[in-house]
Design an enzyme around this catalytic site. Structure first.
Site, PDB file in Angstrom:
ATOM      1  CE1 TYR A 123      -9.686   9.249 -11.386  1.00  0.00           C
ATOM      2  CE2 TYR A 123     -10.364   7.338 -10.114  1.00  0.00           C
ATOM      3  CZ  TYR A 123      -9.398   8.014 -10.826  1.00  0.00           C
ATOM      4  OH  TYR A 123      -8.148   7.473 -10.977  1.00  0.00           O
ATOM      5  CG  PHE A 410     -11.905   0.588 -19.762  1.00  0.00           C
ATOM      6  CD1 PHE A 410     -11.344   1.821 -19.425  1.00  0.00           C
ATOM      7  CD2 PHE A 410     -13.266   0.413 -19.598  1.00  0.00           C
ATOM      8  CE1 PHE A 410     -12.144   2.843 -18.936  1.00  0.00           C
ATOM      9  CE2 PHE A 410     -14.064   1.421 -19.119  1.00  0.00           C
ATOM     10  CZ  PHE A 410     -13.511   2.631 -18.778  1.00  0.00           C
TER      11      PHE A 410
END
Length: 410
Positions: A123, A410
């Protein structure tokens, strides 16, 4: 071949999630875990890449509140459930999903985007910097103890119960900690259930999870959730205390909980994962060298709106600096920004003044919560000093006395 990128419908969620599970190895999650993610998922932020009706790419987001230096909670898009089928790699599908997601975040007015990465190198090319690391420890309990418990440790009352029964008391403690430490997630409705997930099929031979609650004067001041994995080496216990959570509002409560975990019978080690890098255990343990401390990346963060994000946090010292920001992936952030502020607040606006520091948005994400200093990033060649003397005061201002920490994924 026709590739379609679009939001999924409620009816498509199950095959979409099946494709995600397949991409992550094909081992299905428990019904209770899958059911929770379905309830928390936001369909209007869930994208699918379809090839003739078949899901070959997935992208999701949660609406999160992330604590930043100064104690504010900032609206943050929590990127999650990202995958591309092995048959469709190197076609730009991940890039298209990330572009769509970040553009939508900008339209919603979110200043930040966050994620945890299954593979760390992915990322950075999309502008995410490593904003927080985490610590793990493997403590041999018969050789390492709590060296010098702080005053009041013996007055802390401990009670063992189930995580469900103790949930309200634990959430009371957790809520007190959120504004104290950058990187923590505000517990929004439904998310409290995530800490209760304990599918029997995913325990790896360990017990059902337990919870020890620390109290003082009838009020909760800390808790730890843990499981026991009892093993034997011939006739000698060789199992582990597997600690999922350990949170406390003061030193005595933290020491009391750690001492309790190190004293449990029929085990020879305590394993803690996902801890803050400045966790008190580093100073409480009698022998850190034997405790096998390891560091890893945890929270990846990018600024969706440079001006709004930098104005949302507070600074450790007065700062007045012009930042020349490079952001090829989100070009609306490109250019020069004047950041002015201090402990009481900040303003960050576009300017035509000469640049004093030059950096990529990825480096800005790494420094944003105070986990990495601008000076350290400069030493790695990721921040340039366009005006001599600008780096040190800016680096000091971006710092924070408490290390950032993401308590759960998450």
């Amino acid at each position: 071949m026709t590739i379609e990128l679009r939001r999924i419908t409620a009816e498509e969620w199950d095959p979409w999630y099946d494709a995600l599970e397949w991409a992550f190895g094909g081992v299905p999650e428990s019904p209770e875990e899958r059911g929770l993610w379905r309830e928390l998922a936001l369909l209007d932020r869930s994208l699918g890449v379809f090839d003739e009706g078949r899901v070959v790419g997935t992208y999701g987001e949660f609406a999160l509140g992330l604590s930043v230096p100064g104690g504010a909670v900032v609206e943050t898009g929590g990127v999650t459930m990202v995958s591309v089928a092995g048959t469709h790699r190197r076609r730009g599908l991940l890039r298209r999903m990330m572009e769509r997601g970040l553009a939508a975040a900008r339209e919603r007015g979110e200043a930040l985007s966050a994620l945890t990465a299954a593979e760390a190198p992915i990322y950075g090319r999309f502008g995410y910097g490593i904003a927080a690391h985490s610590l793990s420890a493997r403590v041999p309990k018969h050789r390492v103890g709590v060296a010098a418990p702080p005053p009041g440790t013996d007055e802390v009352r401990l009670t063992v119960t189930t995580p469900a029964e103790a949930l309200a008391r634990c959430e009371e403690v957790y809520a007190q900690l959120v504004p104290r430490r950058p990187g923590m997630l505000e517990r929004r409705p439904g998310w409290e259930r995530s800490v209760l997930l304990d599918p029997p099929g995913e325990r790896g031979g360990a017990s059902e999870r337990r919870c020890v609650v620390a109290e003082r004067d009838g009020r909760p001041v800390g808790y730890a959730r843990y499981a026991l994995k009892v093993e034997w080496d011939r006739a000698v216990p060789s199992g582990a205390v597997l600690v999922r959570d350990l949170d406390a509002v003061d030193p005595a409560a933290h020491a009391a909980l750690l001492r309790y975990l190190l004293g449990l019978d029929l085990t020879d080690r305590v394993e803690l994962v996902g801890r803050p890098v400045d966790d008190p255990l580093v100073h409480l343990l009698s022998d850190v060298r034997r405790s096998d401390l390891q560091l890893r990346d945890r929270l990846h963060l990018r600024l969706v709106d440079v001006g709004a994000a930098l104005a949302a946090r507070r600074y450790a010292a007065g700062v007045d600096v012009v930042l020349a920001v490079r952001d090829a992936f989100c070009p609306w952030n490109e250019g020069r920004w004047r950041l002015s502020g201090g402990p009481g607040g900040a303003v960050c606006e576009r300017t035509t003044d000469p640049a004093e520091l030059e950096l990529d948005v990825r480096a800005l994400g790494a420094a944003y919560l105070g986990g990495s200093t601008l000076a350290a990033l400069a030493a790695a060649g990721q921040v340039g000093e366009a005006r001599a003397g600008a780096l040190t005061p800016a680096s000091t201002a971006f710092g924070h006395p408490v290390a950032p920490w993401l308590p759960h994924g998450f």
